[in-house]
Scaffold this active site. Sequence first.
Site: not given
Length: 476
Positions: A255, A277, A388
């Site tokens: 990732d 992503k 995040m």
Amino acid sequence: MDYLPLFMQLRSQPVVVVGGGHIANRKVDLLRRSGAQITVVSPELREELHKLASKGELRYVAERFSEAHVEGATLVIAATNDHDVNVAVSKAAQARKIPVNVVDNPTLSTFIFPAIVDRSPIIVAVSSGGESPVLARRVREQIEALLPEKLGALARFMGARRKAVQQALGALARRPFWERIVSGVVGTRVLAGDETAAEKAFESELRTSHLTTSPTTGGSGLGEVYLIGAGPGDPDLLTLRALQLLQQADVVLYDRLVPDAVLDRSRRDAERIFVGKEAGDHTVQDRIHELLVHYARKGLRVARLKGGDPFVFGRGGEEIEVLTRHNIPYISVPGITAALGAASSAGIPLTHRRLAQSVTFVAGHVLEDDALDWRSLASPRQTIVFYMGVSHLDQIVAKLRDAGAKAEHPAAIVERATLPEQRTLRGTLETIAEIARKASVTAPALLIVGDVTTCMATDAQLTGQQHGSISHGTLV
């Protein structure tokens, strides 16, 4: 080649060690593991050796050395700090053609002890010919880091099945069969401590061994998945197990949080597929599931390489559900999750006896459904780490303040933790959002809220806390 490397069978063989101190104790410990019958000759004996003698695990002769002591010995070791005694031992042994080692004196020795990596029955010996024992030990440490702890278990597993393979396969088919066992599902199952699954895979491999496949397919249709935590970014923080499996994988799905330096630790000829992503894009996850199943069904070893830890906001649980539904074997390897890496590299303890008795990890991008207990998160004497959450920093601060957190409550942001460009920004709930804006903070970054963010700060940082400050950290 100054020395011919040999492995000597000493089980039940008589070995004489002259000396009763610390060095002699080290040599006795090594000889005991080989099953030798040990006699120690020394006027005095250290306590550890006395205990072994009292248990009958060695024979003790409380005398000064004489030539008669080496009679009938298979091997002799001189481990005293008396040069004259060491010379006498060497002469007595060589006169009788008995191999002798005088510790730290190659000129008086007919053999030397190598640095050893013990994964019995797999043994690796490293020697510098007595020129540089420190360097030999360093090489041994590097080799030891590469060899799985359960490598010996794999050797025993294979040894117990040699006869069955000899009966089932012709001579030409055996070597490629064993190579598939070592590098395929059976080997990784044994190394993971699951011999029941390894036995099932072995039986399947043996039944279908008449089928020929490409060497890169890992065997006759048997595939598996490795869910590997890549850690917070620094490649040196990869676990040994992660490195071992990355070197075995045929395909690597990685990732966007996996830096090139980590990806480069994978096998050079492995196929690398980017499956990253952006935050909020959930459509890619279904494609990841499809790729895992597709490549595993082709008989390949698939590494799913994730930043941090697969099971801390990494959706590893969802991937396990998919693999289980399709009966695909998997191995999960934990990684240093971002909170641990960031806190350590920034010098922030997540818990502290005086400041925080608990720590909570929170997904900072899931705010709209208000499922979080903000009143609990706003309580003092704890640490909260928001993953995040940079793009939602204003919302997070507002919700904490509305739930009762004080404006002066300390906070910090760690950007690109453990990487050379890491930055640590310190402030309070009142100032941290503005500090982040002025510093142009971007993901990946974590928000840490709690008194612990100040306890490792310098006096200058503490003085400027209300206005905020930036520091740089290194994880050693």
